[in-house]
Design a protein around this motif. Structure first.
Motif, short mmCIF file in Angstrom:
data_model
loop_
_atom_site.label_atom_id
_atom_site.label_comp_id
_atom_site.label_asym_id
_atom_site.label_seq_id
_atom_site.Cartn_x
_atom_site.Cartn_y
_atom_site.Cartn_z
N ALA A 186 14.96 32.93 8.04
CA ALA A 186 15.10 34.06 8.97
C ALA A 186 16.08 35.11 8.44
CB ALA A 186 15.58 33.55 10.32
N SER A 187 16.96 34.72 7.53
CA SER A 187 18.02 35.62 7.06
C SER A 187 17.71 36.30 5.73
CB SER A 187 19.34 34.83 6.92
OG SER A 187 19.69 34.21 8.13
N MET A 188 16.74 35.80 4.99
CA MET A 188 16.44 36.36 3.67
C MET A 188 16.00 37.82 3.78
SD MET A 188 14.35 33.23 1.85
CE MET A 188 14.27 34.04 0.25
N PRO A 189 16.49 38.70 2.91
CA PRO A 189 16.04 40.10 2.92
C PRO A 189 14.54 40.22 2.69
CG PRO A 189 18.02 39.85 1.58
CD PRO A 189 17.55 38.46 1.91
N ASN A 190 14.01 39.38 1.81
CA ASN A 190 12.57 39.39 1.50
C ASN A 190 12.04 37.96 1.59
OD1 ASN A 190 12.31 42.28 0.68
ND2 ASN A 190 13.77 41.64 -0.88
N PRO A 191 11.77 37.47 2.79
CA PRO A 191 11.32 36.08 2.93
C PRO A 191 9.93 35.87 2.35
CG PRO A 191 11.14 37.24 5.02
CD PRO A 191 11.83 38.18 4.08
N PRO A 192 9.62 34.64 1.90
CA PRO A 192 8.28 34.34 1.40
C PRO A 192 7.27 34.37 2.55
CG PRO A 192 9.59 32.34 1.56
CD PRO A 192 10.52 33.48 1.84
N PRO A 193 5.98 34.48 2.24
CA PRO A 193 4.95 34.50 3.29
C PRO A 193 5.01 33.25 4.17
CG PRO A 193 4.01 35.07 1.15
CD PRO A 193 5.40 34.58 0.88
N GLU A 194 4.67 33.40 5.44
CA GLU A 194 4.66 32.25 6.36
C GLU A 194 3.74 31.14 5.87
OE1 GLU A 194 6.53 31.81 8.91
OE2 GLU A 194 6.77 33.60 10.16
N ALA A 195 2.69 31.53 5.17
CA ALA A 195 1.73 30.54 4.66
C ALA A 195 2.42 29.56 3.71
CB ALA A 195 0.57 31.23 3.95
N ASN A 196 3.41 30.02 2.96
CA ASN A 196 4.14 29.13 2.06
C ASN A 196 4.88 28.05 2.83
OD1 ASN A 196 3.32 31.13 0.31
ND2 ASN A 196 5.27 31.31 -0.75
N GLU A 197 5.53 28.45 3.92
CA GLU A 197 6.27 27.48 4.71
C GLU A 197 5.33 26.53 5.45
OE1 GLU A 197 9.90 25.74 6.05
OE2 GLU A 197 9.25 26.95 4.34
N LEU A 198 4.19 27.04 5.85
CA LEU A 198 3.19 26.19 6.50
C LEU A 198 2.72 25.11 5.53
CD1 LEU A 198 1.98 26.23 9.34
CD2 LEU A 198 0.01 27.45 8.40
N ALA A 199 2.48 25.50 4.29
CA ALA A 199 2.06 24.54 3.26
C ALA A 199 3.17 23.52 3.00
CB ALA A 199 1.71 25.29 1.97
N TYR A 200 4.41 23.98 3.08
CA TYR A 200 5.55 23.08 2.87
C TYR A 200 5.60 22.01 3.96
CZ TYR A 200 10.36 21.54 2.10
OH TYR A 200 11.49 20.77 1.86
N THR A 201 5.42 22.42 5.21
CA THR A 201 5.45 21.44 6.30
C THR A 201 4.27 20.48 6.19
OG1 THR A 201 4.24 22.89 7.84
CG2 THR A 201 6.64 23.02 7.86
N THR A 202 3.12 20.99 5.76
CA THR A 202 1.95 20.11 5.57
C THR A 202 2.27 19.02 4.56
OG1 THR A 202 0.45 21.95 6.04
CG2 THR A 202 -0.49 20.02 4.94
N GLN A 203 2.90 19.42 3.46
CA GLN A 203 3.28 18.47 2.42
C GLN A 203 4.22 17.39 2.98
OE1 GLN A 203 5.53 20.32 -0.77
NE2 GLN A 203 6.50 18.37 -1.24
N LYS A 204 5.21 17.82 3.75
CA LYS A 204 6.18 16.87 4.30
C LYS A 204 5.53 15.94 5.33
CE LYS A 204 9.77 18.06 1.98
NZ LYS A 204 10.26 17.14 0.92
N ILE A 205 4.65 16.49 6.14
CA ILE A 205 3.99 15.69 7.17
C ILE A 205 3.03 14.68 6.55
CG2 ILE A 205 2.27 15.81 9.03
CD1 ILE A 205 3.71 18.44 9.88
N GLU A 206 2.28 15.11 5.55
CA GLU A 206 1.32 14.21 4.93
C GLU A 206 2.00 13.08 4.16
OE1 GLU A 206 -1.28 16.76 2.71
OE2 GLU A 206 -2.58 17.14 4.45
N SER A 207 3.25 13.33 3.72
CA SER A 207 3.98 12.26 3.04
C SER A 207 4.65 11.33 4.04
CB SER A 207 5.04 12.84 2.09
OG SER A 207 6.05 13.52 2.82
N ASN A 208 4.83 11.81 5.28
CA ASN A 208 5.44 10.98 6.33
C ASN A 208 5.10 11.58 7.69
OD1 ASN A 208 6.97 9.46 8.05
ND2 ASN A 208 8.91 9.78 6.98
N PHE A 209 4.11 11.01 8.36
CA PHE A 209 3.65 11.56 9.64
C PHE A 209 4.72 11.52 10.72
CE2 PHE A 209 -0.93 10.72 8.36
CZ PHE A 209 -1.27 12.06 8.35
N SER A 210 5.75 10.69 10.55
CA SER A 210 6.77 10.58 11.59
C SER A 210 7.92 11.57 11.41
CB SER A 210 7.34 9.15 11.63
OG SER A 210 8.07 8.87 10.45
#
Length: 338
Positions: free
Chosen positions: A172-196
């Motif tokens: 939220a604080s970065m002057p030029n944050p990466p696209p939301e799609a990048n963070e969505l992909a990051y959460t997918t990776q974390k969830i698929e490695s551990n659903f809990s």
């Protein structure tokens, strides 16, 4: 010969009385140093000493105990009131970089101490403007590095809620944050490695709340999310993370077709896991939503839904007796809706 102790298959000699005394003396001396240093720092703090020697003392004490929030506050006051005003931007940049390095050492040992994370925030918020010929300045470089650092922290412990909260702050604080799609992909990776991973699901809900507000097609992506959370529920029906996310997806239950579909999905899982607390609780919740939100569209099904809820609540009292009063309250709602 000293008696031997076996632990995990490895023998070791018991410490001699002399060695134990030496260790105790060392601990006593360290405690005495800690108490004297603490007293010295609080005296300097009381007298508003913003000097470099006082700053160095806070470094020593925080290396002994990084959980002293009052010392962190004093350290920041020294920087703000004493050191920064007499320093160049380059010098300030160097000092903040050193503090960020120091807090990272602390976080490796104490990753769930809020005060350490808080100091990192403060450091980032006080990075001076960089060279004028640098489009992004020093700030963007710091934020990009911070995103990488927090990624490594979450690789070490993907469910550290303080680290996830800090990640949201960084994005939220970065002057030029990466696209939301990048963070969505990051959460997918974390969830698929551990659903809990509750924090990853929570992060996902934050992203979609923003995306659905002004960018993505709501219905298509929501159906995809229901499919993802269904996989999680079937893999481990006793883990609450996916069920809480599922309830967030359902929301107030305005869409009857979605409620009907998801009730069928959970009903199917219940046939395989008949004693699943979360299956039963969710079915009660969603069937009551059907009755209360779409009662005018129901006919003979209404009473059947309420009877089903009462039956499941009685079963829940046997499975989860500690929450019996809560289930009694829900049962009274069923009666009131009849």
């Amino acid at each position: 010969m000293a008696s031997m102790l076996a632990q995990h298959g490895v023998k070791r000699a018991r410490q001699s009385p002399e060695a134990l005394k030496a260790q105790k003396d060392k601990e006593t001396a360290k405690l005495q140093e800690y108490l004297v240093l603490t007293d010295d720092i609080f005296t300097k703090k009381k007298s508003s000493d913003w000097s470099r020697p006082a700053f160095d003392l806070t470094t020593r004490l925080l290396n002994m105990n990084a959980e002293l929030y009052t010392v962190w506050n004093y350290r920041r006051n020294i920087l703000t009131n004493g050191i920064f005003p007499a320093s160049t931007p380059e010098e300030i940049n160097g000092m903040l970089s050193e503090d960020l390095d120091m807090t990272m050492v602390f976080l490796r040992k104490r990753p769930k101490v809020y005060w350490i994370w808080n100091h990192r925030r403060w450091c980032l918020e006080h990075v001076p403007d960089g060279p004028v010929d640098d489009t992004n300045g020093w700030r963007q470089a710091y934020w990009l590095k911070e995103l990488s650092v927090i990624g490594k922290m979450l690789d070490a412990d993907s469910r550290n809620f303080l680290a996830w909260d800090y990640r949201r702050y960084v994005l939220a604080s970065m002057p030029n944050p990466p696209p939301e799609a990048n963070e969505l992909a990051y959460t997918t990776q974390k969830i698929e490695s551990n659903f809990s991973n509750f924090s990853a699901w929570h992060q996902r809900s934050k992203i979609y709340t923003r995306l659905w507000a002004d960018q993505l097609d709501h219905q298509t992506t929501k159906d995809e999310e229901f499919e993802l959370v269904k996989q999680a529920m079937y893999v481990d029906p006793n883990d609450q993370s996916a069920w809480i996310y599922h309830r967030w997806l359902i929301g107030p239950g305005d869409e009857k077709v979605v409620l009907d579909r998801e009730i069928s999905v959970i009903q199917e899982l219940l046939t395989v896991e008949p004693d699943s607390k979360w299956c039963l609780e969710s079915l009660v919740h969603y069937k009551l939503l059907l009755v209360n939100k779409h009662g005018e569209k129901l006919t003979s099904d209404r009473q059947q839904l309420l009877d089903d809820c009462r039956r499941m609540l009685r079963k829940l009292k046997g499975i989860d007796p500690q929450r019996a009063r809560r289930y009694d309250e829900l049962e009274s709602k069923c009666t009131a809706s009849s």
